[in-house]
Design an enzyme around this catalytic site. Sequence first.
Site, mmCIF file in Angstrom:
data_model
loop_
_atom_site.group_PDB
_atom_site.id
_atom_site.type_symbol
_atom_site.label_atom_id
_atom_site.label_comp_id
_atom_site.label_asym_id
_atom_site.label_seq_id
_atom_site.Cartn_x
_atom_site.Cartn_y
_atom_site.Cartn_z
ATOM 1 C CE LYS A 286 30.205 128.230 26.196
ATOM 2 N NZ LYS A 286 29.676 128.729 27.468
ATOM 3 N NE ARG A 360 33.706 137.993 31.471
ATOM 4 C CZ ARG A 360 33.095 137.526 32.561
ATOM 5 N NH1 ARG A 360 33.529 137.829 33.761
ATOM 6 N NH2 ARG A 360 32.030 136.751 32.450
HETATM 7 N N1 BES Z 1 28.621 132.910 25.677
HETATM 8 C C1 BES Z 1 28.658 132.593 27.057
HETATM 9 C C2 BES Z 1 27.426 133.086 27.806
HETATM 10 C C3 BES Z 1 26.104 132.443 27.448
HETATM 11 C C4 BES Z 1 25.613 131.424 28.223
HETATM 12 C C5 BES Z 1 25.348 132.919 26.407
HETATM 13 C C6 BES Z 1 24.391 130.870 27.921
HETATM 14 C C7 BES Z 1 24.115 132.355 26.114
HETATM 15 C C8 BES Z 1 23.638 131.337 26.864
HETATM 16 C C9 BES Z 1 29.874 133.234 27.725
HETATM 17 O O1 BES Z 1 30.997 133.380 26.923
HETATM 18 C C10 BES Z 1 30.254 132.343 28.870
HETATM 19 O O2 BES Z 1 30.533 131.209 28.625
HETATM 20 N N2 BES Z 1 30.231 132.882 30.084
HETATM 21 C C11 BES Z 1 30.540 132.138 31.244
HETATM 22 C C12 BES Z 1 31.339 133.021 32.157
HETATM 23 C C13 BES Z 1 31.930 132.293 33.336
HETATM 24 C C14 BES Z 1 33.004 131.337 32.876
HETATM 25 C C15 BES Z 1 32.514 133.306 34.297
HETATM 26 C C16 BES Z 1 29.234 131.716 31.911
HETATM 27 O O3 BES Z 1 28.274 132.500 31.890
HETATM 28 O O4 BES Z 1 29.152 130.600 32.401
HETATM 29 ZN ZN ZN Z 2 32.249 131.668 26.828
#
Ligand code: BES
Ligand code: ZN
Length: 513
Positions: A286, A360
């Site tokens: 990230k 997931r």
């Molecule tokens: N933990 C994150 C989702 C999240 C984002 C929670 C913002 C709280 C605030 C999750 O693991 C994630 O990073 N999801 C990705 C999925 C994508 C790579 C398909 C996302 O939402 O960007």
């Molecule tokens: Zn994530």
Amino acid sequence: MESMDIQVSTQAVSGFDGDVIAVGVFASEAELSGPAAALDEVTGGALTDLLRSGEISGAAGEVTILHSLGKFRPNRVAVIGLGRREGFNAARIRRGAAIAARALRKAGARRIGLALGADSSLDATQTVRAAAEGAILGLYAFSRYKSSPSQAGEIESDQQRQIESLTILAEGPQSELEAAKERGQILAESTNFARDLGNEPPNVLTPTEFAERARRMADEVGLECEIFGPDWMHAEGMGALLGVASGSAEEPRFIVLRHRGGPADSAGPAFVGKGITFDTGGISIKPAEGMQAMKMDMCGAAAVIGAMRAIALLGPAINVTGIVPTTENMPGGKAYRPGDILRASNGKTIEIVNTDAEGRLILADALSYAVKHGHAPLVDAATLTGAIVVSLGRIRAGLFSNDDTLQQNIMSAADIAGERFWPMPMDEEYEELIHSDIADVKQTGGRGGGSIAAAKVLSRFVDDHPWAHLDIAGVNDLDRKNSESDSGATGFGVRTFVELATLLAGPNESSES
Ligand code: BES
Ligand code: ZN
Ligand code: ZN
């Protein structure tokens, strides 16, 4: 949270002998009613004067503090605006109680009374319960890591002041009022337990520590608790959970909490929570900005654990199991990669596209475990996707389900709980998003419908069990404090889970109090 003495009393508001009594007034009404009218007499008409002059309007969130200057008891009176009488409900009492308790703590009060019940549309037990919940949630502060003000060279902050006792004044049979207060207190304190877990820094709340805290809580309230490590996960074939854990130096844990209130031969519902104690994104790392918020990527798990605490204390006549897979998502040398194919414990293979879509994966193994052990219905809570924040913002959580009855039950439970969800679509055509040419399922879809694609992945691991998925990213964390609450973890989901368990236990369990 430091303990605050909470009582319920049927004494008259004018006889209250603490520091401050708070009463509610409605907006756009020329006359005072209920406890406010009673206090108006004691104050020699001071409240009516302020109402006439327009200084008190009754707008929701308004707080006016009057000083007696020795002319009446209690020494101070706080008038809390409740908004218009139409549509008055428990949520407004909850909010009014939170605002009142915070404002009075700020004003230095130590022994406060709340008499917000002001309309016949709500019975006294609902009012008492909502007032207890609101005040306890409103006064919550995560202050564990703040040195004492003198030591830090600071002056005392609002959060460091403390209310010693809270008395809720209401009319009705004492035993019913007591039970309502008790229920509100258990729900709010369990929510605050979940908030503490969410707010803990990720260097402290590792998967191992998370499991230890769950175990300690389970011992205190009388839940069965099992904690499993990586060897057990290997034996179970949990390749998805182990894949995510592989980039971290911290060992993963699998936590199972059981409340046994029903017949021995029924597995009962399972509540499953995403327990990522820190989400760096892994190899698909990230951006740095805001990454610290990913310490809260275990808020789904915290909601399950908080709910299990409340369920143990309330004792509904049903078996309920809480299941939490917990790990970090880190980019270590052994980390899983985009392109990898992982096999979950139900035998299905998943083509990895982005290691940041880790939630997931750990849920795939946890849901498979719940299916294997015969649980139904299944409900998971997870800070799963950024896409749900784009869809619904920070007010409502997304609700996905393969079962209309379960979805209805969750909406009803949420309504009682004062938490808000919005149903999301699960049309068959969305399956295309997660088609893989080389594995049973692809981990993520394309640009659009990200939360739905995530829910569709989860649906592959629940067989035909009735199941619902709560995407709580967006509502699990409040970025700025307001008059009602400090910033930080909200504990969202705890109360909906508890009300759902109560509802599923059947009509013998009272949910109205
Ligand atoms: N933990 C994150 C989702 C999240 C984002 C929670 C913002 C709280 C605030 C999750 O693991 C994630 O990073 N999801 C990705 C999925 C994508 C790579 C398909 C996302 O939402 O960007
Ligand atoms: Zn994530
Ligand atoms: Zn995540």
